[in-house]
Design a protein around this motif. Structure first.
Motif, mmCIF file in Angstrom:
data_model
loop_
_atom_site.group_PDB
_atom_site.id
_atom_site.type_symbol
_atom_site.label_atom_id
_atom_site.label_comp_id
_atom_site.label_asym_id
_atom_site.label_seq_id
_atom_site.Cartn_x
_atom_site.Cartn_y
_atom_site.Cartn_z
ATOM 1 N N UNK A 49 42.576 -66.568 2.947
ATOM 2 C CA UNK A 49 41.716 -65.657 2.201
ATOM 3 C C UNK A 49 42.559 -64.691 1.355
ATOM 4 N N UNK A 50 42.039 -64.365 0.183
ATOM 5 C CA UNK A 50 42.713 -63.378 -0.663
ATOM 6 C C UNK A 50 41.663 -62.567 -1.416
ATOM 7 N N UNK A 51 42.090 -61.449 -1.975
ATOM 8 C CA UNK A 51 41.197 -60.586 -2.748
ATOM 9 C C UNK A 51 41.790 -60.387 -4.130
ATOM 10 N N UNK A 52 40.928 -60.100 -5.086
ATOM 11 C CA UNK A 52 41.380 -59.843 -6.446
ATOM 12 C C UNK A 52 40.443 -58.848 -7.116
ATOM 13 N N UNK A 53 40.927 -58.231 -8.194
ATOM 14 C CA UNK A 53 40.117 -57.294 -8.955
ATOM 15 C C UNK A 53 40.381 -57.510 -10.439
ATOM 16 N N UNK A 54 39.443 -57.031 -11.273
ATOM 17 C CA UNK A 54 39.635 -57.240 -12.714
ATOM 18 C C UNK A 54 39.133 -56.055 -13.524
ATOM 19 N N UNK A 55 39.267 -56.193 -14.843
ATOM 20 C CA UNK A 55 38.933 -55.106 -15.763
ATOM 21 C C UNK A 55 37.451 -54.775 -15.812
ATOM 22 N N UNK A 56 36.615 -55.666 -15.345
ATOM 23 C CA UNK A 56 35.175 -55.403 -15.362
ATOM 24 C C UNK A 56 34.735 -54.545 -14.188
ATOM 25 N N UNK A 57 35.651 -54.254 -13.258
ATOM 26 C CA UNK A 57 35.299 -53.525 -12.049
ATOM 27 C C UNK A 57 35.008 -54.423 -10.865
#
Length: 816
Positions: free
Chosen positions: A370-378
């Motif tokens: 499992x991994x997590x990620x985030x982006x410019x859209x929030x």
């Protein structure tokens, strides 16, 4: 002070210190253990501190008294008196308070805690500045929104008397950096110590103890910004950044061991450890052109190993543990596209998906695969590396991109902490995506890097593994601070909720109670008027857009409050309504197409005029008696940042400052330009103020505060600068205010994002005082020393407002 000279030294075995038959064995009853010894030393030292804080204590007291009190479990205001704090030189009061929380919870520590809040920011300020700042911090922490008390005892040596405050700054700052922080990690040394390691935009690497004290000398790369830090066993550290190089450091020796990668013209976009199934661990290095290489983590030589192909663009990488002996998969983000590469598969990438915004961070989770990620859209999402399935998604934060992630454990649960462009940290359950606790607020710029620290047992520095000891979250912000947080709760320390940042504030002159000033305050949640004589709010009727600027005026003898709003409208309110009565709306003014940023009212030809400067680039003139527009000018390019009124031998002149870097003067009747624009060479000019000259024929000068952090004085008649540049030294100038002291001394106050109010004598250009608040300020307002009414009509009153709230105080510079 030597042991022989010390009045509190321990008796030596076999002799009497008092000349009688008392022996060391008898004294041992009082010195039962080390704690008691330090307690007795602290009590003896405290008796040596003079009551007057302007008297320098013996250097031993300023360096060691707080330490003895903490070791003796008597760290309180009685054993570390106020009078020693402005001279305290060990820079460890906040550290000692954190280490002694459990022991000292019931002790009175008001002055100590006030000192700890401003200690990281006080720098090389002189004793009078330190004492004045401490006085203001103590009042703000202990007497919020309390009525003005003219009989309150002054602190000897303080240059101010606090009158009113509504200030809720956080107290979880670990350290303040002179440069912008770019990266952060935590390492454990071979002797078991946890250290924080930060990299900055000047290529410097610093090591910090978990409580924020520098651990050793900084390391200098003499390259670009250090954007990646990777700790390795044996006190080793890899650093990489914008100069395209990877360097190997021995932390505890402070040595550069090798530079295995050097690719000028590129920058390193990712640096991570990776171990495929049945393969040795390698260090992966990705560059901005999409080139990916591997290094041996022991020899740091290139390794020939299977690697995924990348697009010719910067890549973010994160190894994702697959559990057991299965090794890792590799999550790769380039722009909006995310792919997972599994070296066990012959076809390489297992899946890919597109995001609404560019991906900013990837982080491995404790759960296998499992991994997590985030982006410019929030967006913050949790995914399965094998299937690409989204296992959970966090609710969208209220504003802007998510720029940083780190994995941690909260109460035994796997979690992720995020840092957003709204300056706020949040913690999310990695299994469900639900929020854990509320937002963590305090940074005044986005947190750019996150890491964790092991928990500690209360009252000690002994580390405990999570979940036995709660992991702490540490953030590095673009506001140059390192901060520590308790996940799921407020910041470490007092933990008071942070109020909405004040967007604008002003003193409106004598209010309804014995001439005490009224304070107008606006933040994101609304607008309030505060009567400093009673400490009570006066309601401003709701129903209008948020306030962007204030001005006070008097029209035909009636006191008015003028408010500008985010919808570009202007409202007039009557304050002549009696004690605690709500202001009555009189009229509105329309004309600006974008919000007004600054206003000033002034009398002229038996009328009251109002000048406004807006984000639409216009300067407008209004007649408040007739409630009508008089004139408009569009000479400024882009936004008008500030306006002021200058008194000259030919009458008043309007002054405006703009984003175009110019200051312009205008005739108040025709609003035509007076003279040529002043090109200030300060980049954007954020603030202007009128500065009178103490000469019979002296015309007023104009002070300009710039984005470059300087203040310049100008002769509006010649268009030339007067005197030298004044440098606030802690970022762009945000606000200026002129006042005279009780003896008539002309002073200029300036502030900016550093949170320090600087006072200068404008006649001599000498720097008089630094008042440190520890939180960025964006507004200043002053009532002149000869302002009628008020509790101290002979002293000027200054208002400062910003991220943490509002504080009001009178200034007493006599004797300087």
């Amino acid at each position: 002070m030597s042991d022989a000279d010390s009045p509190y030294r321990a008796p030596r075995p076999g002799r009497s210190d008092t000349g009688d038959s008392k022996t060391w064995a008898d004294d041992s009853k009082a010195w039962a253990d080390t704690k008691d010894a330090h307690r007795l030393i602290a009590e003896a030292l405290a008796r040596l501190v003079a009551a007057d804080p302007t008297i320098p204590p013996h250097p031993y007291l300023s360096r060691h008294l707080a330490h003895h009190a903490a070791r003796g479990e008597v760290l309180d205001d009685a054993h570390v008196p106020l009078a020693v704090l402005p001279w305290e030189s060990s820079a460890n009061v906040r550290t000692l308070l954190r280490q002694s929380d459990a022991v000292s919870a019931a002790r009175r520590q008001e002055w100590l805690e006030a000192w700890a809040r401003i200690e990281p920011f006080i720098g090389g300020a002189g004793p009078d500045s330190r004492l004045t700042s401490l006085h203001l911090a103590h009042h703000a922490a202990t007497r919020p929104r309390t009525p003005l008390d003219t009989s309150a005892a002054r602190v000897s040596g303080s240059r101010i008397t606090p009158l009113w405050s509504d200030w809720t700054a956080q107290d979880n700052v670990l350290a303040v950096s002179e440069t912008r922080l770019e990266s952060l990690t935590r390492t454990t040394t071979t002797d078991g110590r946890s250290l924080l390691v930060s990299g900055d935009n000047h290529g410097t690497i610093r090591m910090w103890e978990p409580h924020g004290v520098p651990a050793m000398a900084p390391l200098h790369t003499y390259g670009g910004a250090v954007q990646h830090l990777l700790p390795l066993p044996g006190d080793l550290l890899l650093s990489a950044g914008t100069d395209g190089s990877v360097r190997v450091w021995h932390l505890t020796r402070g040595q550069l061991l090798a530079e295995p990668v050097h690719r000028p013209g590129t920058w390193v976009s990712a640096l991570t450890l990776f171990a495929a199934k049945d393969a040795p661990e390698v260090v992966l290095v990705a560059h901005s052109d999409g080139r990916l290489g591997a290094l041996d983590p022991v020899t740091f030589r290139p390794v020939d190993t299977p690697l995924p192909s990348l697009d010719p663009a910067p890549a973010l990488l994160s190894g994702v543990g697959l559990g057991g002996a299965e090794g890792m998969a590799l999550a790769v983000a380039q722009g909006r596209r995310v792919r997972v590469w599994d070296p066990r598969r012959a076809d390489g990438y297992t899946y890919e998906h597109e995001h609404e915004g560019a991906v900013r961070a990837l982080v491995d989770l404790a759960a296998p695969g499992r991994y997590a990620l985030c982006d410019d859209s929030g967006y913050i999402g949790f995914r399965d590396a094998s299937t690409g399935r989204e296992t959970a998604v966090a609710p969208a934060p209220p504003a802007g991109p998510v720029v940083a992630l780190t994995a941690l454990t909260v109460a035994g649960r796997a979690a992720v902490a995020s840092g957003g462009s709204d300056h706020t940290l949040r913690v999310w359950d990695a299994r469900t995506g639900a929020a854990i606790g509320g937002p963590l607020e305090g940074h005044t710029a986005p947190p750019v890097a996150l890491t964790t620290l092991p928990g500690t047992s209360p009252g000690t520095s002994r580390e405990l593994p999570a979940p036995t000891g709660q992991e702490l979250l540490v953030s590095a912000g673009a506001d140059h601070t390192l901060r520590r947080w308790k996940p799921g709760g407020p910041g470490v320390g007092a933990g008071r909720a942070v109020r909405r940042p004040v967007t604008t504030a002003a003193l409106s002159g004598p209010g309804s109670t014995a001439g005490a000033p009224l304070i107008a305050v606006a933040d994101e949640s609304g607008t309030a008027l505060w009567d400093t004589g009673t400490g009570r709010p006066i309601a401003l009727p709701a129903g209008h857009a948020p306030v962007t600027a204030f001005a006070s005026a008097r029209v035909r003898g009636e006191p008015l409050l003028v408010t500008a709003h985010s919808d570009a409208g202007i409202q007039l309110w009557s304050l002549d309504r009696g004690a605690h009565a709500a202001p009555a709306r009189l009229a509105g003014l329309l004309g600006h197409s974008l919000p007004v940023r600054s206003m000033a009212a002034f009398p002229h030809d038996e009328r009251t005029l109002l000048v406004t400067g807006g984000a639409d680039g216009t300067v407008r003139l209004w007649d408040l008696d007739r409630v009508c527009a008089l004139a408009c000018r569009e000479d400024h390019l882009l936004s008008v940042r500030d306006v002021a009124v200058l008194d000259t031998a030919r009458g008043p002149r309007i002054v405006s400052a703009g984003t175009d870097g110019t200051v312009r003067l205008w005739d108040p009747v025709t609003l035509r330009p007076v003279g040529a624009p002043l090109h200030c060479e300060q980049r954007v000019v954020n603030a202007v103020a009128a500065v009178p000259v103490d000469e019979p024929d002296g015309a007023e000068l104009v002070a300009s505060g710039g984005e470059d952090g300087t203040i310049r004085l100008w002769d509006p008649g010649t268009g030339r600068p007067v005197g030298r540049r004044l440098d606030i030294g802690d970022g762009p100038v945000a606000a200026l205010a002129f006042f005279r002291t009780a003896t008539g001394r002309p002073c200029l106050a300036a502030t900016g994002p550093g949170g320090t109010i600087h006072l200068w004598d404008t006649d001599t250009g000498s720097h008089l005082l630094r008042i440190v608040t520890g939180s960025p300020l964006g507004a200043l307002d002053a009532l002149d020393a000869r302002q009628p009414g008020g509790p101290h009509p002979e002293h000027p009153v200054l208002l400062a407002a910003g991220v943490a709230g509002v504080c009001v105080f009178d200034i007493r510079m006599e004797g300087r």
